[in-house]
Design a protein around this motif. Sequence first.
Motif, PDB file in Angstrom:
ATOM      1  N   ASN A  16      42.810  46.634  40.212  1.00 17.14           N
ATOM      2  CA  ASN A  16      43.448  45.646  41.233  1.00 17.14           C
ATOM      3  C   ASN A  16      41.996  44.969  41.625  1.00 17.14           C
ATOM      4  O   ASN A  16      40.977  45.478  42.260  1.00 17.14           O
ATOM      5  CB  ASN A  16      44.017  46.388  42.413  1.00 17.14           C
ATOM      6  CG  ASN A  16      44.421  45.564  43.546  1.00 17.14           C
ATOM      7  OD1 ASN A  16      43.540  45.207  44.261  1.00 17.14           O
ATOM      8  ND2 ASN A  16      45.666  44.651  43.406  1.00 17.14           N
ATOM      9  N   GLY A  17      42.251  43.594  41.342  1.00 19.07           N
ATOM     10  CA  GLY A  17      41.015  42.755  42.006  1.00 19.07           C
ATOM     11  C   GLY A  17      40.590  42.896  43.476  1.00 19.07           C
ATOM     12  O   GLY A  17      39.382  43.248  43.530  1.00 19.07           O
ATOM     13  N   GLY A  18      41.520  42.983  44.292  1.00 19.64           N
ATOM     14  CA  GLY A  18      40.947  43.219  45.568  1.00 19.64           C
ATOM     15  C   GLY A  18      40.467  44.547  46.014  1.00 19.64           C
ATOM     16  O   GLY A  18      39.558  44.629  46.632  1.00 19.64           O
ATOM     17  N   TYR A  19      41.092  45.366  45.337  1.00 18.07           N
ATOM     18  CA  TYR A  19      40.345  46.922  45.352  1.00 18.07           C
ATOM     19  C   TYR A  19      39.046  46.835  44.774  1.00 18.07           C
ATOM     20  O   TYR A  19      38.218  47.369  45.454  1.00 18.07           O
ATOM     21  CB  TYR A  19      41.358  47.913  44.705  1.00 18.07           C
ATOM     22  CG  TYR A  19      40.597  49.085  44.799  1.00 18.07           C
ATOM     23  CD1 TYR A  19      40.940  50.131  46.005  1.00 18.07           C
ATOM     24  CD2 TYR A  19      39.816  49.713  43.727  1.00 18.07           C
ATOM     25  CE1 TYR A  19      40.434  51.462  45.984  1.00 18.07           C
ATOM     26  CE2 TYR A  19      39.295  50.977  43.633  1.00 18.07           C
ATOM     27  CZ  TYR A  19      39.566  51.978  44.739  1.00 18.07           C
ATOM     28  OH  TYR A  19      38.885  53.094  44.930  1.00 18.07           O
ATOM     29  N   ALA A  20      38.805  46.204  43.670  1.00 17.24           N
ATOM     30  CA  ALA A  20      37.677  46.246  42.982  1.00 17.24           C
ATOM     31  C   ALA A  20      36.512  45.387  43.736  1.00 17.24           C
ATOM     32  O   ALA A  20      35.240  45.891  44.135  1.00 17.24           O
ATOM     33  CB  ALA A  20      37.731  45.713  41.740  1.00 17.24           C
ATOM     34  N   PRO A  51      38.126  44.161  35.826  1.00 15.17           N
ATOM     35  CA  PRO A  51      37.294  45.490  36.301  1.00 15.17           C
ATOM     36  C   PRO A  51      37.835  46.730  35.413  1.00 15.17           C
ATOM     37  O   PRO A  51      39.198  46.760  35.669  1.00 15.17           O
ATOM     38  CB  PRO A  51      37.363  45.456  37.844  1.00 15.17           C
ATOM     39  CG  PRO A  51      37.860  44.095  38.176  1.00 15.17           C
ATOM     40  CD  PRO A  51      38.829  43.599  36.842  1.00 15.17           C
ATOM     41  N   PRO A  52      37.011  47.408  34.807  1.00 13.32           N
ATOM     42  CA  PRO A  52      37.687  48.371  33.955  1.00 13.32           C
ATOM     43  C   PRO A  52      37.910  49.679  34.832  1.00 13.32           C
ATOM     44  O   PRO A  52      37.442  49.927  35.752  1.00 13.32           O
ATOM     45  CB  PRO A  52      36.613  48.833  33.072  1.00 13.32           C
ATOM     46  CG  PRO A  52      35.251  48.398  33.635  1.00 13.32           C
ATOM     47  CD  PRO A  52      35.588  47.002  34.487  1.00 13.32           C
ATOM     48  N   LEU A  53      39.034  50.451  34.640  1.00 15.37           N
ATOM     49  CA  LEU A  53      39.237  51.714  35.148  1.00 15.37           C
ATOM     50  C   LEU A  53      38.511  52.833  34.770  1.00 15.37           C
ATOM     51  O   LEU A  53      38.242  52.979  33.353  1.00 15.37           O
ATOM     52  CB  LEU A  53      40.948  51.974  35.069  1.00 15.37           C
ATOM     53  CG  LEU A  53      41.550  50.737  35.672  1.00 15.37           C
ATOM     54  CD1 LEU A  53      43.170  51.176  35.313  1.00 15.37           C
ATOM     55  CD2 LEU A  53      41.614  50.807  37.314  1.00 15.37           C
ATOM     56  N   PHE A  85      36.393  52.647  39.325  1.00  9.69           N
ATOM     57  CA  PHE A  85      37.803  52.393  40.011  1.00  9.69           C
ATOM     58  C   PHE A  85      38.637  53.421  39.343  1.00  9.69           C
ATOM     59  O   PHE A  85      38.892  53.291  38.209  1.00  9.69           O
ATOM     60  CB  PHE A  85      38.098  50.982  39.536  1.00  9.69           C
ATOM     61  CG  PHE A  85      36.987  49.870  39.736  1.00  9.69           C
ATOM     62  CD1 PHE A  85      36.488  49.848  41.212  1.00  9.69           C
ATOM     63  CD2 PHE A  85      36.405  49.034  38.838  1.00  9.69           C
ATOM     64  CE1 PHE A  85      35.516  48.941  41.608  1.00  9.69           C
ATOM     65  CE2 PHE A  85      35.492  48.234  39.221  1.00  9.69           C
ATOM     66  CZ  PHE A  85      34.947  48.256  40.663  1.00  9.69           C
ATOM     67  N   PRO A  86      39.173  54.418  40.121  1.00 17.71           N
ATOM     68  CA  PRO A  86      40.084  55.126  39.582  1.00 17.71           C
ATOM     69  C   PRO A  86      41.241  54.475  39.134  1.00 17.71           C
ATOM     70  O   PRO A  86      41.772  53.384  39.463  1.00 17.71           O
ATOM     71  CB  PRO A  86      40.298  56.379  40.643  1.00 17.71           C
ATOM     72  CG  PRO A  86      39.234  56.129  41.561  1.00 17.71           C
ATOM     73  CD  PRO A  86      38.847  54.585  41.462  1.00 17.71           C
ATOM     74  N   GLY A  87      42.082  55.332  38.044  1.00 16.87           N
ATOM     75  CA  GLY A  87      43.214  54.644  37.386  1.00 16.87           C
ATOM     76  C   GLY A  87      44.409  54.372  38.263  1.00 16.87           C
ATOM     77  O   GLY A  87      44.959  53.488  38.171  1.00 16.87           O
TER      78      GLY A  87
END
Length: 235
Positions: free
Chosen positions: A20-24, A45-47, A8-10
Amino acid sequence: MTEPSLMFPGRFNGPPGSANGGYACGVIAGHVPADLVEVTLLHPPPLDTALLVEETGPVYEVRPAGGDVVAVAKPVDEPVEVLPPVLDIPVDAEGAVTDANHPFRSCFTCGPDREPGDGLRIFVKRLPGQSILADLWTPDESLADDDGAVRPEIVWAALDCPGGWAAFNRIPGGVAVLGRMTARIDRVPYVGEQCVVVATSDWRDGRKIGAHSALYTADGEPLAAARAVWIDSTV
């Protein structure tokens, strides 16, 4: 079986330091071979961290190498309820609910501190006489593939925070975080295509708060819908 790593990019943060939860959830769902996927977030979720997707029986576990499980995803059959469209957002609707005391001002989806073209800047508003929140959203080219189609994980992100703000309405002054999300995408929007995002919350059970959200074209064509469980983090 372990899938190739994902990350998950910063840029796509939610709360500071996490995705972002939805993006993850959308990125993770893309690694599950099913039409409808439920993703449960067990930890923020870690970036910018390589994560592995491992098929473990009926579920897929997401974790850093040698680390704890961050999320669990699985195929589901229960249909996602689709909210009715809102074709006209009245100009006299109350101000965006995201304006006051925003807990995560840099959030990719709803953060007011994100610049146009960087964050989605979806600021849902209360509609007079309704339990629905809504806002307009027009995706820009940085969110799409080479054909101009918005990437599915961006659609998940667009559906995420509107449902969260509907959940926040059940905890005045409090904060909730995404715990679980399921989304169906009928069609992704294209760059420059004006869309309408709608959301509502319909139940609460202890710390858990249910929310529904949907994405439409400005003409009312259904594009996507989601259901989510938010967790009251103030209790």
